[in-house]
Design a protein around this motif. Structure first.
Motif, PDB file in Angstrom:
ATOM      1  N   GLY A 151      80.596 -61.796  98.959  1.00 11.36           N
ATOM      2  CA  GLY A 151      79.240 -61.742  98.397  1.00 11.36           C
ATOM      3  C   GLY A 151      78.600 -63.119  98.451  1.00 11.36           C
ATOM      4  N   ARG A 152      77.295 -63.154  98.706  1.00  9.42           N
ATOM      5  CA  ARG A 152      76.589 -64.427  98.847  1.00  9.42           C
ATOM      6  C   ARG A 152      75.285 -64.433  98.047  1.00  9.42           C
ATOM      7  N   SER A 153      75.283 -63.755  96.900  1.00  9.32           N
ATOM      8  CA  SER A 153      74.058 -63.761  96.094  1.00  9.32           C
ATOM      9  C   SER A 153      73.869 -65.131  95.447  1.00  9.32           C
ATOM     10  N   ASN A 154      72.609 -65.405  95.069  1.00 10.17           N
ATOM     11  CA  ASN A 154      72.321 -66.678  94.403  1.00 10.17           C
ATOM     12  C   ASN A 154      72.914 -66.728  93.002  1.00 10.17           C
ATOM     13  N   VAL A 167      82.283 -64.349 102.664  1.00  4.64           N
ATOM     14  CA  VAL A 167      82.011 -63.207 103.546  1.00  4.64           C
ATOM     15  C   VAL A 167      80.922 -62.338 102.918  1.00  4.64           C
ATOM     16  N   HIS A 168      80.236 -61.584 103.766  1.00  2.21           N
ATOM     17  CA  HIS A 168      79.103 -60.776 103.294  1.00  2.21           C
ATOM     18  C   HIS A 168      78.926 -59.573 104.216  1.00  2.21           C
ATOM     19  N   SER A 169      77.807 -58.883 104.081  1.00  2.00           N
ATOM     20  CA  SER A 169      77.687 -57.608 104.798  1.00  2.00           C
ATOM     21  C   SER A 169      77.568 -57.788 106.316  1.00  2.00           C
ATOM     22  N   ARG A 170      77.285 -58.982 106.788  1.00  2.00           N
ATOM     23  CA  ARG A 170      77.176 -59.214 108.229  1.00  2.00           C
ATOM     24  C   ARG A 170      78.487 -59.743 108.816  1.00  2.00           C
ATOM     25  N   MET A 220      80.345 -57.819  95.084  1.00  2.00           N
ATOM     26  CA  MET A 220      79.540 -57.121  96.090  1.00  2.00           C
ATOM     27  C   MET A 220      78.727 -55.961  95.536  1.00  2.00           C
ATOM     28  N   GLY A 221      79.137 -55.387  94.415  1.00  2.00           N
ATOM     29  CA  GLY A 221      78.406 -54.233  93.884  1.00  2.00           C
ATOM     30  C   GLY A 221      78.694 -52.956  94.659  1.00  2.00           C
ATOM     31  N   ARG A 222      79.939 -52.835  95.150  1.00  2.00           N
ATOM     32  CA  ARG A 222      80.370 -51.633  95.893  1.00  2.00           C
ATOM     33  C   ARG A 222      81.626 -51.087  95.212  1.00  2.00           C
ATOM     34  N   ASP A 280      87.730 -59.684  90.034  1.00  3.26           N
ATOM     35  CA  ASP A 280      86.740 -58.645  90.364  1.00  3.26           C
ATOM     36  C   ASP A 280      85.493 -58.831  89.489  1.00  3.26           C
ATOM     37  N   VAL A 281      84.418 -59.293  90.116  1.00  2.00           N
ATOM     38  CA  VAL A 281      83.168 -59.495  89.362  1.00  2.00           C
ATOM     39  C   VAL A 281      82.366 -58.195  89.288  1.00  2.00           C
ATOM     40  N   GLY A 282      82.610 -57.313  90.225  1.00  7.75           N
ATOM     41  CA  GLY A 282      81.810 -56.087  90.348  1.00  7.75           C
ATOM     42  C   GLY A 282      81.753 -55.269  89.072  1.00  7.75           C
ATOM     43  N   THR A 283      80.597 -54.738  88.787  1.00 10.12           N
ATOM     44  CA  THR A 283      80.413 -53.877  87.613  1.00 10.12           C
ATOM     45  C   THR A 283      79.568 -52.697  88.074  1.00 10.12           C
ATOM     46  N   ASN A 284      80.206 -51.574  88.273  1.00 11.59           N
ATOM     47  CA  ASN A 284      79.501 -50.408  88.832  1.00 11.59           C
ATOM     48  C   ASN A 284      79.731 -49.204  87.938  1.00 11.59           C
ATOM     49  N   MET A 296      83.031 -62.823  79.993  1.00 11.75           N
ATOM     50  CA  MET A 296      82.924 -64.269  80.225  1.00 11.75           C
ATOM     51  C   MET A 296      81.482 -64.723  80.421  1.00 11.75           C
ATOM     52  N   THR A 297      80.618 -63.855  80.937  1.00 12.19           N
ATOM     53  CA  THR A 297      79.272 -64.306  81.287  1.00 12.19           C
ATOM     54  C   THR A 297      78.505 -64.746  80.038  1.00 12.19           C
ATOM     55  N   ILE A 298      78.492 -63.905  79.010  1.00 16.08           N
ATOM     56  CA  ILE A 298      77.773 -64.280  77.787  1.00 16.08           C
ATOM     57  C   ILE A 298      78.446 -65.495  77.141  1.00 16.08           C
TER      58      ILE A 298
HETATM   59  P1  NDP Z   1      73.976 -58.629  95.099  1.00 11.83           P
HETATM   60  O1  NDP Z   1      73.637 -57.224  95.425  1.00 11.83           O
HETATM   61  O2  NDP Z   1      72.883 -59.617  94.862  1.00 11.83           O
HETATM   62  O3  NDP Z   1      74.920 -59.226  96.248  1.00 11.83           O
HETATM   63  C1  NDP Z   1      75.970 -58.465  96.778  1.00 11.83           C
HETATM   64  C2  NDP Z   1      76.629 -59.239  97.890  1.00 11.83           C
HETATM   65  O4  NDP Z   1      77.671 -58.433  98.423  1.00 11.83           O
HETATM   66  C3  NDP Z   1      75.678 -59.561  99.036  1.00 11.83           C
HETATM   67  O5  NDP Z   1      75.876 -60.872  99.466  1.00 11.83           O
HETATM   68  C4  NDP Z   1      76.072 -58.552 100.115  1.00 11.83           C
HETATM   69  O6  NDP Z   1      75.914 -59.052 101.436  1.00 11.83           O
HETATM   70  C5  NDP Z   1      77.535 -58.347  99.828  1.00 11.83           C
HETATM   71  N1  NDP Z   1      77.954 -57.036 100.293  1.00 11.83           N
HETATM   72  C6  NDP Z   1      77.443 -55.830  99.951  1.00 11.83           C
HETATM   73  N2  NDP Z   1      78.053 -54.851 100.631  1.00 11.83           N
HETATM   74  C7  NDP Z   1      78.966 -55.440 101.427  1.00 11.83           C
HETATM   75  C8  NDP Z   1      79.908 -54.976 102.369  1.00 11.83           C
HETATM   76  N3  NDP Z   1      80.035 -53.668 102.645  1.00 11.83           N
HETATM   77  N4  NDP Z   1      80.702 -55.881 102.993  1.00 11.83           N
HETATM   78  C9  NDP Z   1      80.584 -57.189 102.723  1.00 11.83           C
HETATM   79  N5  NDP Z   1      79.716 -57.701 101.850  1.00 11.83           N
HETATM   80  C10 NDP Z   1      78.909 -56.838 101.206  1.00 11.83           C
HETATM   81  O7  NDP Z   1      74.934 -58.539  93.830  1.00 11.83           O
HETATM   82  P2  NDP Z   1      75.369 -59.662  92.744  1.00 11.83           P
HETATM   83  O8  NDP Z   1      76.021 -60.798  93.422  1.00 11.83           O
HETATM   84  O9  NDP Z   1      74.266 -59.915  91.808  1.00 11.83           O
HETATM   85  O10 NDP Z   1      76.466 -58.811  91.948  1.00 11.83           O
HETATM   86  C11 NDP Z   1      77.634 -58.343  92.574  1.00 11.83           C
HETATM   87  C12 NDP Z   1      78.395 -57.461  91.610  1.00 11.83           C
HETATM   88  O11 NDP Z   1      78.767 -58.218  90.481  1.00 11.83           O
HETATM   89  C13 NDP Z   1      77.584 -56.277  91.052  1.00 11.83           C
HETATM   90  O12 NDP Z   1      78.458 -55.177  90.846  1.00 11.83           O
HETATM   91  C14 NDP Z   1      77.091 -56.784  89.722  1.00 11.83           C
HETATM   92  O13 NDP Z   1      76.844 -55.741  88.811  1.00 11.83           O
HETATM   93  C15 NDP Z   1      78.256 -57.624  89.294  1.00 11.83           C
HETATM   94  N6  NDP Z   1      77.910 -58.686  88.353  1.00 11.83           N
HETATM   95  C16 NDP Z   1      78.684 -58.778  87.229  1.00 11.83           C
HETATM   96  C17 NDP Z   1      78.434 -59.766  86.312  1.00 11.83           C
HETATM   97  C18 NDP Z   1      79.318 -59.873  85.128  1.00 11.83           C
HETATM   98  O14 NDP Z   1      78.931 -60.457  84.136  1.00 11.83           O
HETATM   99  N7  NDP Z   1      80.520 -59.330  85.177  1.00 11.83           N
HETATM  100  C19 NDP Z   1      77.315 -60.710  86.459  1.00 11.83           C
HETATM  101  C20 NDP Z   1      76.616 -60.576  87.729  1.00 11.83           C
HETATM  102  C21 NDP Z   1      76.914 -59.593  88.619  1.00 11.83           C
HETATM  103  P3  NDP Z   1      74.453 -59.403 102.063  1.00 11.83           P
HETATM  104  O15 NDP Z   1      74.041 -60.700 101.407  1.00 11.83           O
HETATM  105  O16 NDP Z   1      74.716 -59.545 103.502  1.00 11.83           O
HETATM  106  O17 NDP Z   1      73.548 -58.269 101.693  1.00 11.83           O
END
Ligand code: NDP
Length: 296
Positions: free
Chosen positions: A166-169, A193-196, A214-216, A233-237, A276-278
């Motif tokens: 993941g490469r979000s800001n 690494v990221h979606s590309r 990644m949010g997947r 694992d940061v993801g929260t889905n 941890m975030t809060i």
């Molecule tokens: P974003 O949607 O902003 O970024 C997701 C990143 O994952 C992007 O860089 C994207 O690539 C990459 N990605 C998505 N699908 C794929 C794939 N199939 N293969 C490779 N890379 C992929 O999300 P966030 O960074 O804001 O958040 C990520 C997750 O973390 C979410 O589930 C969110 O809910 C969770 N989160 C949890 C927090 C917590 O406090 N626990 C706080 C913040 C987030 P690309 O840039 O190319 O699109």
């Protein structure tokens, strides 16, 4: 390490809160009550929950808490006016604007208007730059939380290969930048690494420490992880779950059940990074109040 250990943000955040309580008391003894303001525009239900949680945690810690709720139709100028007011409010040491904002408001303009000394989310370009050059005033809350989880669980990061998915800001980019700095909980060799990315599993499989944002739901499976790796694992889905009374449940980006047995340590969802975030937001607010108290 033998077997797999769980890295529980819930426990780690509690020990950080104990440390913060001491610092808050010291500030109060000197006449400063650390203050955090949270601004919410509109009534997004998920954002409302986060805002309430932040307010409650401030109160538990004995901090000054301000919640500003503005209507969805608030104009950009109206929100900028609120930002200027909070910039000048001496009882507020840190504040944040809950994202996402309604589409008619430009997030960048709002973030750039925040006084960097009060930018506890670490979104202002000045703070992002300071973090990148290794001279941070604030660290962004979620990546800082992940780093604390590694440090406080005794995970050695020095010279280790960290792969950030993941490469979000908000998560991926600052996470990578922090792990490549010099110092404790860093000094790592970092790959992002990221979606590309081509052939993602071939890279995730090289990770000594795999950080996934990644949010997947359940995307990372056992075949994508190296034996003995540490997985955060940061993801929260939220996904449908007919067995749950709510009809849904929270899962991470990592398929916990299949991956766990391959790892030396792993963070679950929920109970992992989430708390941890809060916690790190509160830590940033206390740090801002300490700096303000010194410069008074
Ligand atoms: P974003 O949607 O902003 O970024 C997701 C990143 O994952 C992007 O860089 C994207 O690539 C990459 N990605 C998505 N699908 C794929 C794939 N199939 N293969 C490779 N890379 C992929 O999300 P966030 O960074 O804001 O958040 C990520 C997750 O973390 C979410 O589930 C969110 O809910 C969770 N989160 C949890 C927090 C917590 O406090 N626990 C706080 C913040 C987030 P690309 O840039 O190319 O699109």
């Amino acid at each position: 390490m033998t077997g797999t250990s769980l890295i529980l943000g819930k426990d780690i955040s509690n020990s950080i809160y104990s440390e913060l309580s001491v610092r808050i008391q010291t500030l109060k003894n000197g006449g400063t009550v650390p203050g955090l303001a949270v601004v919410l525009v509109g009534n997004d239900p998920a954002s409302e929950v986060y805002v309430r949680m932040k307010g409650r945690k401030c109160e538990e810690l004995g901090m000054h808490s301000v919640t500003v709720i503005l209507p969805e139709e608030t104009t950009q100028e109206g929100l900028l006016e609120k930002v200027r007011e909070l910039n000048g409010d001496r009882a507020v040491h840190g504040f944040l604007i809950q994202l996402p904002l309604p589409p008619h408001i430009d997030e960048k303009i709002i973030i750039n208007a925040i006084d960097p000394r009060k930018d506890v989310d670490c979104f202002h370009p000045v703070n992002v730059g300071k973090m990148l050059i290794g001279e941070p005033d604030f660290l962004p809350a979620t990546p800082a939380g992940v780093q604390q989880m590694l440090v406080r669980s005794g995970v050695d990061t020095d010279g280790k290969h960290v792969v950030v998915v993941g490469r979000s800001n908000i998560v991926g980019k600052p996470m990578a930048a922090m792990m490549m700095q010099r110092g404790i909980g860093a000094d790592s060799t970092v790959t992002v690494v990221h979606s590309r990315t081509k052939d993602l599993p071939s890279i995730t499989k090289q990770a000594d420490i795999l950080i996934v944002a990644m949010g997947r739901p359940n995307f990372i499976t056992a075949d994508m992880v190296k034996e003995g790796a540490v997985v955060i694992d940061v993801g929260t889905n939220r996904i449908d779950d007919p067995d749950s009374p709510k009809g849904s449940k929270l899962v991470g980006d990592v398929d916990f059940d299949s991956v766990k047995g391959k790892t030396s340590a792993i963070s679950p969802v929920p109970g992992g990074v989430g708390p941890m975030t809060i916690c790190m937001l509160m830590a940033n607010t206390v740090a801002a109040a300490e700096r303000a108290a010194v410069s008074r």
